[in-house]
Each structure stands twice: as structure tokens, then as C-alpha cells.
Enzyme design. Structure first.
Site, PDB file in Angstrom:
ATOM      1  N   HIS A   5       0.850  -1.214   0.000  1.00 50.48           N
ATOM      2  CA  HIS A   5       0.000   0.000   0.000  1.00 50.48           C
ATOM      3  C   HIS A   5       0.880   1.258   0.000  1.00 50.48           C
ATOM      4  O   HIS A   5       0.852   2.071   0.938  1.00 50.48           O
ATOM      5  CB  HIS A   5      -0.858  -0.079   1.267  1.00 50.48           C
ATOM      6  N   GLU A  49      -0.898   1.524  -5.192  1.00 50.61           N
ATOM      7  CA  GLU A  49      -0.716   0.288  -4.429  1.00 50.61           C
ATOM      8  C   GLU A  49      -0.806  -0.922  -5.363  1.00 50.61           C
ATOM      9  O   GLU A  49      -1.677  -0.962  -6.233  1.00 50.61           O
ATOM     10  CB  GLU A  49      -1.801   0.206  -3.352  1.00 50.61           C
TER      11      GLU A  49
HETATM   12  O1  TA6 Z   1      -6.118   1.940  -0.280  1.00 51.20           O
HETATM   13  C1  TA6 Z   1      -7.163   2.849  -0.129  1.00 51.20           C
HETATM   14  C2  TA6 Z   1      -7.829   2.631   1.214  1.00 51.20           C
HETATM   15  O2  TA6 Z   1      -8.529   1.426   1.255  1.00 51.20           O
HETATM   16  C3  TA6 Z   1      -8.712   3.835   1.487  1.00 51.20           C
HETATM   17  O3  TA6 Z   1     -10.073   3.475   1.437  1.00 51.20           O
HETATM   18  C4  TA6 Z   1      -8.265   4.306   2.862  1.00 51.20           C
HETATM   19  O4  TA6 Z   1      -9.039   3.687   3.860  1.00 51.20           O
HETATM   20  C5  TA6 Z   1      -6.815   3.869   2.852  1.00 51.20           C
HETATM   21  O5  TA6 Z   1      -6.849   2.583   2.257  1.00 51.20           O
HETATM   22  C6  TA6 Z   1      -6.106   3.929   4.159  1.00 51.20           C
HETATM   23  O6  TA6 Z   1      -6.490   2.886   4.978  1.00 51.20           O
HETATM   24  P1  TA6 Z   1      -5.838   2.829   6.468  1.00 51.20           P
HETATM   25  O7  TA6 Z   1      -6.451   1.633   7.117  1.00 51.20           O
HETATM   26  O8  TA6 Z   1      -4.365   2.656   6.270  1.00 51.20           O
HETATM   27  O9  TA6 Z   1      -6.162   4.128   7.098  1.00 51.20           O
END
Ligand code: TA6
Length: 285
Positions: free
Chosen positions: A152, A256
Site C-alpha cells: 500500500h 498500491e
Molecule cells: O487503499 C485505499 C484505502 O482502502 C482507502 O479506502 C483508505 O481507507 C486507505 O486505504 C487507508 O487505509 P488505512 O487503514 O491505512 O487508514
């Protein structure tokens, strides 16, 4: 001077500091989390929030969070984005090749959530003038094992308002801001004028991040990945995240690489799944 130094990092968490002829980097044992990478002569490649927490059981905000064994927050799962980013990993090996590439290999200790030792997880990161990260899952059990995975990655950029993400035109995506509706990317370059939260599916393609403000192109190449997620929280969500500065959305973008939603992996008994990402960058001026 090429090498690895063990240090006490933020929050008292142990971290490795890596120096190569081309770059410097940091990786925390907490979450096996790469938090910093900078190629000499360029700005840092990865974004790390000034508000990030560094505590066991809490994910670091920025760098390269490892998402496994689920993405998002399925109704039947506790918490968002799996749990391995909240665990303390074990350093197994540090290698330096003859041409000066430093590689670190970390493993996740046996975890009851992973049928103890039936499902093993390891993570190898190679540091040179770029960064290669490989996330490997091995199924040693007699049953198939289904999971999602994702690196991510938060990239540091000069200004979201002039940023372009190129390489996903024509690809189907699930729009998290619209009930995960299936849509098709029509733009040659994705631009940002509000929150974007899209999981592009069935795409093996390389993606380029064109950072006009910093006159840099960042390349994201991948193998073992059918999904690419593009996310910027924009203003409201930035304000809603306690571990993220209100204005920080302007200098980051997540691109990601993984296997999410319909691209989830079902690993047969004895199977091995490798997710590999290669990050590189070059000045465009
Ligand atoms: O990758 C995008 C996502 O799923 C967004 O919806 C947002 O929630 C982000 O990940 C961050 O997630 P986190 O759990 O790291 O705050």
C-alpha cells in the site's frame, strides 16, 4: 559507505537504517514497514505523515504498509487491511551483493491467525538506486488458503494538483466512493481534484507517477499483482484521520500493487504466491 545499522526509531521501535552507494532507507521491524527511501540527488521517494503513530498494534501512516490477509474492511473481519502491518516481524537475513545492492529479509513469526505455521509469510526488500519489495506467502497446509495482499505504497510528491498517474487507461476499476461500482478508466492520465479511491482490477501494467512540481517521474513495476489501487484522501478525509496532517494530502499519493477484490488469491496446498514491486524514479528536467 554501504551497510545496515540497527537503531531505536520513533516510539522506541527498532529499525534498520540502510545505506548504499545510491540511496539511504529505513525499515521498521514493526509491520516490516519501509518508512523511508531516498536516492541521492532526489527528494525522498516515500511519504511519511508527520502525525504518524509508532506504537505496537497501530499501523505506521506512510511508507509501504503490507496489507494481508485481507484488503479493506470485510464485514466478517476485525479491523482494516489485515493485521500483519501491526505485528512485529523478525529480521532473518541481510545481504550485500558484489555490486553493492543491500537486501533485507524479514519473516512474520508464526501467528494463530495464520493457522500457526501452516501459512508462512516473508518479505524481502532490495535497496539500490531504486527499491524492490517482494512479499511471499507459502501454504504448507493441506487446505487451500484464500487471501488478498497489497503493498500500500505512499509516494512523496510535490503537489497533488498537478500530479498525473499514467498507465491505467481502459482498465476496469471499483470506485470505493460510489459503492464500489465497476467503471472503466477513460483518462490517459488520472488527475486529482477531490478524493480518489479506486481499485483497478485485472491489470498487470506498469504505472507512472508524473510529478510536475518536482520534475520527477516515479515508475511502479510489478509482478504477481493483478490489482492497482489509487488513493488520495483529499481534504475531508485528511482532516478525519488523526494520524495524518490536514494539508498532507497535497504531497502524497498512494499507488498500491496487490491482488484485491475479484483478484484475491486462492493458494493451493504447497503453493507459493509472490507479489513483487519495483520502484524507480528519474528527474524529468
Ligand atoms: O487503499 C485505499 C484505502 O482502502 C482507502 O479506502 C483508505 O481507507 C486507505 O486505504 C487507508 O487505509 P488505512 O487503514 O491505512 O487508514
Amino acid at each position: 559507505m554501504t551497510g545496515v545499522t540497527f537503531l531505536t526509531g520513533s516510539g522506541g521501535l527498532p529499525k534498520l537504517e540502510i545505506t548504499t552507494a545510491w540511496s539511504t532507507a529505513e525499515i521498521y521491524l514493526h509491520g516490516a514497514h519501509v518508512t523511508y527511501f531516498q536516492k541521492r540527488g532526489e527528494p525522498p521517494l516515500l511519504f511519511l505523515s508527520d502525525q504518524s503513530r509508532f506504537e505496537s498494534g497501530v499501523p505506521i501512516r506512510g511508507g509501504i504498509p503490507i496489507i494481508f490477509p485481507w484488503f479493506g474492511k470485510p464485514a466478517d473481519k476485525p479491523g482494516q487491511h489485515g493485521f500483519v502491518r501491526n505485528r512485529s516481524w523478525t529480521l532473518k537475513e541481510i545481504k550485500t551483493t558484489d555490486d553493492g545492492i543491500v537486501t533485507t529479509r524479514l519473516i512474520l513469526p508464526p501467528d494463530p491467525e495464520l493457522r500457526a505455521d501452516d501459512i508462512t509469510v516473508e518479505y524481502e526488500v532490495a535497496f539500490s538506486d531504486g527499491l524492490s519489495a517482494e512479499f511471499i506467502v507459502t501454504n504448507k497446509s493441506a487446505q487451500a488458503y484464500a487471501f488478498e495482499n497489497c503493498l500500500h505504497t505512499y509516494f512523496a510528491i510535490g503537489d497533488i494538483h498537478s500530479l498525473r498517474v499514467v498507465g491505467l487507461q481502459g482498465v476496469t476499476y471499483l470506485d470505493a466512493l460510489d459503492g464500489h461500482q465497476r467503471k472503466t478508466e477513460t483518462a490517459e492520465a488520472i488527475r486529482f481534484a477531490g478524493e480518489v479511491d479506486r481499485a483497478y482490477v485485472n491489470t498487470p501494467h506498469r504505472v507512472e507517477i508524473h510529478d510536475t512540481a518536482r520534475q520527477r517521474v516515479i515508475r511502479v513495476e510489478k509482478t504477481g499483482s493483478a490489482s492497482t489501487v489509487v488513493w488520495n484522501p483529499w481534504i475531508a478525509k485528511a482532516k478525519a484521520m488523526a494520524d495524518f496532517g490536514n494539508e498532507e494530502y497535497q504531497r502524497m499519493v498512494c499507488v498500491e500493487s496487490g491482488n484485491v477484490a475479484e483478484n484475491q488469491i486462492t493458494l493451493a496446498p504447497g503453493g507459493i504466491a509472490s507479489l513483487k514491486v519495483k520502484l524507480s524514479s528519474e528527474a524529468t528536467a
